[in-house]
Motif scaffolding. Structure first.
Motif, short mmCIF file in Angstrom:
data_model
loop_
_atom_site.label_atom_id
_atom_site.label_comp_id
_atom_site.label_asym_id
_atom_site.label_seq_id
_atom_site.Cartn_x
_atom_site.Cartn_y
_atom_site.Cartn_z
N THR A 1 4.58 10.95 -2.47
CA THR A 1 3.13 11.14 -2.52
C THR A 1 2.70 12.35 -1.69
OG1 THR A 1 2.63 9.71 -0.62
CG2 THR A 1 2.80 8.66 -2.79
N SER B 1 0.82 -1.21 0.00
CA SER B 1 0.00 0.00 0.00
C SER B 1 0.85 1.26 0.00
CB SER B 1 -0.95 0.02 1.21
OG SER B 1 -0.22 0.07 2.42
N LYS C 1 2.95 0.71 -4.22
CA LYS C 1 2.17 0.91 -5.45
C LYS C 1 1.82 2.38 -5.68
CE LYS C 1 0.19 -3.67 -6.27
NZ LYS C 1 -1.06 -4.44 -6.44
N PRO C 2 1.31 3.11 -4.69
CA PRO C 2 1.06 4.54 -4.92
C PRO C 2 2.34 5.33 -5.23
CG PRO C 2 -0.16 3.79 -3.00
CD PRO C 2 0.77 2.68 -3.38
N THR C 3 3.46 4.91 -4.64
CA THR C 3 4.72 5.57 -4.94
C THR C 3 5.09 5.36 -6.41
OG1 THR C 3 5.51 5.33 -2.66
CG2 THR C 3 7.16 5.71 -4.37
N GLU D 1 3.06 4.80 -8.86
CA GLU D 1 2.14 5.60 -9.66
C GLU D 1 2.52 7.08 -9.63
OE1 GLU D 1 -1.45 4.60 -7.67
OE2 GLU D 1 -1.49 2.54 -8.44
N THR D 2 2.98 7.55 -8.48
CA THR D 2 3.36 8.96 -8.35
C THR D 2 4.65 9.27 -9.12
OG1 THR D 2 2.29 9.05 -6.18
CG2 THR D 2 3.83 10.81 -6.70
#
Length: 409
Positions: free
Chosen positions: A288, A41, A44-46, A48-49
């Motif tokens: 992020t 968690s 993955k956002p990292t 994407e960023t």
């Protein structure tokens, strides 16, 4: 003539474990912000960023899982395995996710029996672990030195070369980044077996203040392992910048830009010197949540271009133009265009000051027949015109670095 067999081997054997990185690697690593507390968690956002922020397009292509991705034990086949709670999808699925974003993925292990937090290291399992990483489509290995219990009987060069051989034998291109804290002066040997090597103990998120016991120079064995400030890391590179060359880079550790501990000028100075000294540019902040100011520093195309310049020559400290504890002047050649030099002028003191740089004080310009040069102020994004003899920079703020590109008029 009779050759020593060890010397002959070093002259004839190909470099181990290397993909021969022609330019310093760029990316993001989880350690500075999250330490061993990483999970899907976060990662993955990292990833994407990195894409959505423009960082990937700017060259930050590696997303590196540092310590904390593993389970505490190997699996039934003796392989390292991911912590199933933190990474329920598994590393192969995560690698596939990262690759589909157009990024590359890195992973962490150690040249000891255990790593720094007592997860399984790779000592004695180098071939098995390298094959595992290759089967997971890993692109980058950060290889640490904690738990190096064989260090007393085997040199770091021997221990790190074993994994280098193992990576090479997988047939997959995996960038090999050593994290041995400058131990045993790796600038003398690590270029033979790795793509980058740490030249000092760990950086701390501080511009000028070191943790206790930190050694100020490069040649002090392992005194002061961790807690090295930005200014001290730059100071150590006075002795090492001449070792930088394409294929293996002295790594000044991860960038602390965006961690909220420095002024804008301090972050600019941090980025300027890492770039001009040809260190890998590995972001350590939580991107992020990073501020627009810090993100803008990391995205500065002209500073990145200095780091990624084809010549791969690091700037050199110029003591004749500098004043210890007050002004630092560094300079070096660039390959771009018909002629180019980069000059860094750092006000290390506590008050704003003027800095004068005569062109005759820059070694590569001393024998030039030219008396005037075009000058660009990179951070100001401003062409200063054609300037004769030298330049005086007015009102340079405390901890600010002026980055100048000097070229033929």
């Amino acid at each position: 003539m009779k050759f020593n067999s060890v010397v002959l081997l070093s002259l004839t054997s190909p470099c181990l474990g290397k993909i021969a990185a022609a330019k310093p690697q760029m990316g993001w690593n989880s350690w500075n912000t999250f330490k061993a507390n990483i999970n899907e968690s976060i990662i993955k956002p990292t990833a994407e960023t990195l894409v959505s922020s423009g960082l990937a397009k700017a060259g930050y292509e590696y997303l590196i899982l540092d310590e904390g991705w593993q389970a505490l034990t190997r699996d039934g086949n003796g392989r390292q395995q991911a912590n199933a709670t933190k990474f329920p999808s598994g590393i192969p699925a995560l690698a596939d996710y990262v690759h589909k974003l157009g990024l590359k993925i890195g992973i962490y292990s150690d040249a000891g029996i255990y790593d720094c937090d007592f997860f399984p290291g790779s000592w004695g399992n180098e071939e098995l672990d390298a094959d595992t990483y290759a089967s997971w489509d890993i692109d980058y290995l950060k290889y640490d030195n904690c738990g190096g219990f064989q260090a007393g009987t085997q040199s770091p060069g021997e221990r790190f070369s074993i994994m280098g051989n193992a990576l090479k034998n997988t047939g997959r291109d995996i960038l090999y980044s050593l994290c041995q804290w400058g131990n045993q002066f790796p600038w003398f040997w690590a270029d033979q077996l790795s793509d980058s090597y740490r030249m000092s103990g760990d950086i701390t998120s501080s511009f000028a203040k070191d943790n206790s016991g930190v050694c100020k120079t490069a040649y002090c064995l392992n005194t002061g392992y961790a807690g090295v400030s930005v200014l001290t890391m730059i100071r150590k590179m006075r002795e090492l910048s001449g070792f930088q060359s394409p294929g293996s880079w002295a790594d000044m550790d991860m960038l602390e830009i965006g961690t909220g501990t420095m002024t804008e000028y301090e972050e600019q100075t941090h980025f300027s010197f890492w770039a001009a000294l040809k260190s890998p540019l590995i972001i350590g902040a939580d991107i992020t949540k990073i501020s627009n100011t810090s993100l803008g520093i990391l995205l500065n195309k002209e500073i990145i271009a200095i780091n990624q310049d084809d010549a791969g020559v690091a700037v050199t400290y110029l003591p004749a133009l500098s004043s210890e504890g007050s002004i630092q002047i560094w300079a070096g050649p660039l390959s771009a265009g018909s002629f180019g030099h980069v000059v860094l002028a750092l006000n290390e003191g506590g008050n704003a000051t003027s800095i004068t740089i005569p062109w005759s004080g820059i070694p590569e310009l001393q024998n030039s027949t030219r008396a005037s040069y075009k000058v660009r102020d990179v951070w100001a994004a401003k062409d200063l015109g054609t300037i004769q003899t030298g330049i005086t920079l007015l009102n340079v703020s405390s901890h600010q670095t002026k980055v100048l590109i000097v070229s033929r008029a």
